[in-house]
Scaffold this active site. Structure first.
Site, mmCIF file in Angstrom:
data_model
loop_
_atom_site.group_PDB
_atom_site.id
_atom_site.type_symbol
_atom_site.label_atom_id
_atom_site.label_comp_id
_atom_site.label_asym_id
_atom_site.label_seq_id
_atom_site.Cartn_x
_atom_site.Cartn_y
_atom_site.Cartn_z
ATOM 1 N N GLN A 26 0.800 -1.227 0.000
ATOM 2 C CA GLN A 26 0.000 0.000 0.000
ATOM 3 C C GLN A 26 0.832 1.277 0.000
ATOM 4 O OE1 GLN A 26 -2.588 -1.851 3.285
ATOM 5 N NE2 GLN A 26 -4.034 -0.536 2.203
ATOM 6 N N ARG A 84 4.013 0.232 12.857
ATOM 7 C CA ARG A 84 3.749 -1.116 12.395
ATOM 8 C C ARG A 84 3.783 -1.114 10.880
ATOM 9 N NH1 ARG A 84 -1.866 -3.909 11.351
ATOM 10 N NH2 ARG A 84 -0.815 -5.194 9.846
ATOM 11 N N HIS A 129 1.487 -9.199 4.723
ATOM 12 C CA HIS A 129 0.295 -8.363 4.610
ATOM 13 C C HIS A 129 -0.177 -8.445 3.153
ATOM 14 C CE1 HIS A 129 -1.991 -4.798 6.519
ATOM 15 N NE2 HIS A 129 -2.565 -5.018 5.345
ATOM 16 N N ASN A 173 -0.935 -10.848 8.763
ATOM 17 C CA ASN A 173 -1.931 -9.807 9.019
ATOM 18 C C ASN A 173 -3.278 -10.268 8.505
ATOM 19 O OD1 ASN A 173 -2.888 -6.979 9.627
ATOM 20 N ND2 ASN A 173 -3.418 -7.153 7.464
ATOM 21 N N GLU A 174 -4.231 -10.405 9.414
ATOM 22 C CA GLU A 174 -5.618 -10.657 9.034
ATOM 23 C C GLU A 174 -5.795 -11.881 8.140
ATOM 24 O OE1 GLU A 174 -7.332 -7.212 7.305
ATOM 25 O OE2 GLU A 174 -7.381 -6.147 9.201
ATOM 26 N N ASN A 312 -7.398 -5.823 15.156
ATOM 27 C CA ASN A 312 -7.774 -4.838 14.139
ATOM 28 C C ASN A 312 -9.271 -4.603 14.229
ATOM 29 O OD1 ASN A 312 -5.138 -5.120 13.348
ATOM 30 N ND2 ASN A 312 -5.581 -5.759 11.251
ATOM 31 N N TYR A 314 -12.392 -1.893 12.886
ATOM 32 C CA TYR A 314 -12.909 -0.718 12.183
ATOM 33 C C TYR A 314 -14.389 -0.511 12.424
ATOM 34 C CZ TYR A 314 -8.621 -0.639 9.407
ATOM 35 O OH TYR A 314 -7.318 -0.569 9.021
ATOM 36 N N GLU A 379 -4.829 -2.041 14.181
ATOM 37 C CA GLU A 379 -5.424 -1.175 13.165
ATOM 38 C C GLU A 379 -6.738 -0.625 13.694
ATOM 39 O OE1 GLU A 379 -5.933 -2.544 9.079
ATOM 40 O OE2 GLU A 379 -4.099 -3.729 9.227
HETATM 41 C C1 PNW Z 1 -7.600 -3.780 6.744
HETATM 42 N N1 PNW Z 1 -13.278 -6.290 8.412
HETATM 43 O O1 PNW Z 1 -8.400 -4.827 6.283
HETATM 44 C C2 PNW Z 1 -6.241 -4.008 6.083
HETATM 45 O O2 PNW Z 1 -5.362 -4.668 6.968
HETATM 46 C C3 PNW Z 1 -5.589 -2.797 5.514
HETATM 47 O O3 PNW Z 1 -4.585 -3.166 4.607
HETATM 48 C C4 PNW Z 1 -6.633 -1.904 4.872
HETATM 49 O O4 PNW Z 1 -6.084 -0.811 4.205
HETATM 50 C C5 PNW Z 1 -7.595 -1.478 5.949
HETATM 51 O O5 PNW Z 1 -8.278 -2.614 6.436
HETATM 52 C C6 PNW Z 1 -8.657 -0.499 5.459
HETATM 53 O O6 PNW Z 1 -9.448 -1.103 4.489
HETATM 54 C C7 PNW Z 1 -9.607 -5.142 6.854
HETATM 55 O O7 PNW Z 1 -14.124 -6.814 7.691
HETATM 56 C C8 PNW Z 1 -10.526 -5.810 6.086
HETATM 57 O O8 PNW Z 1 -13.569 -6.032 9.594
HETATM 58 C C9 PNW Z 1 -11.726 -6.210 6.597
HETATM 59 C C10 PNW Z 1 -12.043 -5.924 7.903
HETATM 60 C C11 PNW Z 1 -11.133 -5.269 8.709
HETATM 61 C C12 PNW Z 1 -9.932 -4.877 8.178
#
Ligand code: PNW
Length: 470
Positions: A26, A84, A129, A173-174, A312, A314, A379
């Site tokens: 990214q 990170r 990642h 990562n994830e 992580n 969001y 995150e």
């Molecule tokens: C993250 N969810 O992905 C990634 O680690 C980053 O690379 C990305 O830029 C960031 O999100 C923003 O999009 C995710 O469904 C994808 O909860 C999905 C989820 C969370 C994080």
């Protein structure tokens, strides 16, 4: 007790660490610089430019491959204590395998780490990642069981090279996002093998993680580093008090965070996942479950392989009991229907609604499920189109408040946060138009000028206040 609150619950405990995150594909650019090999993201964006909504790619991105000192300057200006970032596997091993090592790639990360340490910023390094070497995808990628050994050999080189300087590691990562590249079109390699390829990829991700962890224990424990995965998902909130909706939200959790956290903390898949996928596989007339089984040896290798929890977060989703989704698919196996509460504010990312209370519910769940592990939020962030930075401040303030409640009121062992992201960057399928940075990047200027946004100044004050009082 040096973890007591300093000035009421409006402040974090002493020693709480603030930082920011990025990922190699990214931000780095330099997609073929100095001997780097192709990743699955280089490949998919070059072969199928329409895979990205804006027809953009990460060929140049923030050019951090050349401008990493500017990134460290930005982190320093804000007062960040953690950075990170991730290592691009094909930048180090162009064909994925250990027989060919790209020295300029190794040098790049050494320079970045040295620059961080010289500025008193602690690195947290992710080995993977999402930018798999294309050469490994060509032989099946995460569907190929051999990948666990390839990953172990790559990890060996990385631990050996940087182990004396890096104490915080993330293997994968994830994993839950990685598998969506095999079970959907969401990310590279976009195989869309829903309900089959995703479970196979997940299985090999866990095997790879286990091998890397044991390797570290065997060969590098004298470095004293701590290993984790970064776990993700949307937090699943029950749509009502009805027991069947509460049960659906629990299944949702176990099929996202639990899919990967349960094996590494407890040795095997969550029992509910095992039960539902086995049952559905049988009903489909299969004699082999779509969710693979670990051997006893693999269970021993995977069990207890995280020293800290990379969290992580969001957003959240309302979850109720019901059946929907492709047949077969992980969604259908979970037996849930999800939606966003209409009261939740939206962002520039269609899947991110602003639900700060979800991070506290999630942190408490992690505490209860896995024995209150040492946790860093790896995150958390807000996207706009370059037009709502003030709302980004609101997002961070409300999420930090919920994290403080998780610490003080629920006793969660959260010791830091690395927000997403320090700089605007290539937001996967959304290209450069969806922005998560607290620092703006002028993608049209030759030197990709970095400019602090209001949210960066807000963090600068926030962190400075903590340093002052602590
Ligand atoms: C993250 N969810 O992905 C990634 O680690 C980053 O690379 C990305 O830029 C960031 O999100 C923003 O999009 C995710 O469904 C994808 O909860 C999905 C989820 C969370 C994080």
């Amino acid at each position: 007790d040096d973890r007591l609150p300093i000035a009421s619950h409006t402040m974090f405990p002493k020693g709480f660490m603030f930082g920011a995150s990025t990922a190699a594909y990214q931000v780095e650019g330099g997609w073929n610089a100095d001997g780097k090999g192709m990743s699955i993201w280089d490949n998919i964006t070059h072969v199928h430019p329409d895979f990205i909504r804006t027809y953009q790619n990460g060929d140049v991105a923030d050019d951090s491959y050349h401008l990493y000192k500017e990134d460290v300057k930005a982190l320093k200006a804000v007062g960040m204590q953690l950075y990170r970032f991730s290592i691009s596997w094909p930048r180090i091993l162009p064909n994925g395998r250990i027989n060919q090592i790209n020295q300029p790639g190794l040098d790049y990360y050494m320079n970045l780490i040295d620059e961080l340490l010289a500025n008193d910023i602690t690195p947290i390094v992710a080995l993977y990642h999402w930018d798999l070497p294309q050469a490994l995808e060509d032989i099946g990628g995460w569907l190929n069981p051999d990948i666990a050994q390839y990953f172990e050999e790559y990890a060996d080189l990385i631990f050996k090279t940087y182990g004396d300087k890096v104490k915080w590691w993330i293997t994968i990562n994830e994993a839950w996002s990685v598998i969506n590249g095999y079970g959907s079109f969401a990310w590279a390699p976009a195989l869309n093998l829903h309900g089959t390829g995703d479970y196979l990829a997940g299985h090999n991700l866990l095997r790879a993680h286990g091998k890397a962890y044991r390797l570290y224990q065997r060969k590098y424990s004298h470095f004293g580093g701590k290993l984790s995965m970064a776990f993700c998902g949307a937090m699943c909130l029950p749509a009502s008090d009805a027991p069947e909706d509460i049960a659906a939200a629990e299944r949702c959790y176990q099929f996202s965070f639990g899919w990967f956290a349960h094996p590494v903390f407890k040795g095997d898949y969550p029992p509910i996942m095992r039960e539902m996928v086995d049952r559905n596989s049988k009903a489909e007339g299969r004699n082999v479950s779509r969710l693979p089984y670990f051997t006893q040896e693999e269970i021993n290798e995977i069990n207890g392989t995280v020293d800290w929890f990379g969290l992580n977060y969001y957003t959240s989703m309302m979850t109720k009991n019901g059946i929907t989704g492709d047949n077969p698919s992980t969604l259908r196996d979970t037996e849930m229907i999800q939606y966003w509460d209409p009261s939740w504010p939206s962002t520039a990312s269609d899947w991110v609604k602003v639900v700060p209370q979800g991070i506290r519910v999630l942190a408490k769940k992690v505490k209860e499920e896995y024995g209150n592990p040492l946790t860093i939020v790896t995150e958390n962030g807000y996207s706009d189109h370059g037009d709502r930075d003030v709302d980004r401040i609101g997002y961070f303030e409300s999420h930090l408040a919920e994290i403080r409640r998780a610490i003080y009121e629920d006793g969660c062992n959260i010791v830091g946060i690395a927000i997403w992201s320090i700089i605007d960057n290539f937001e996967w399928k959304d290209g450069y138009t969806v922005k998560f940075g607290i620092v703006e990047v002028d993608f049209n200027s030759p030197n990709k000028t970095r400019t602090l946004k209001k949210s960066a100044y807000w963090f600068q004050n926030y962190i400075a206040m903590h340093k002052l009082i602590q």
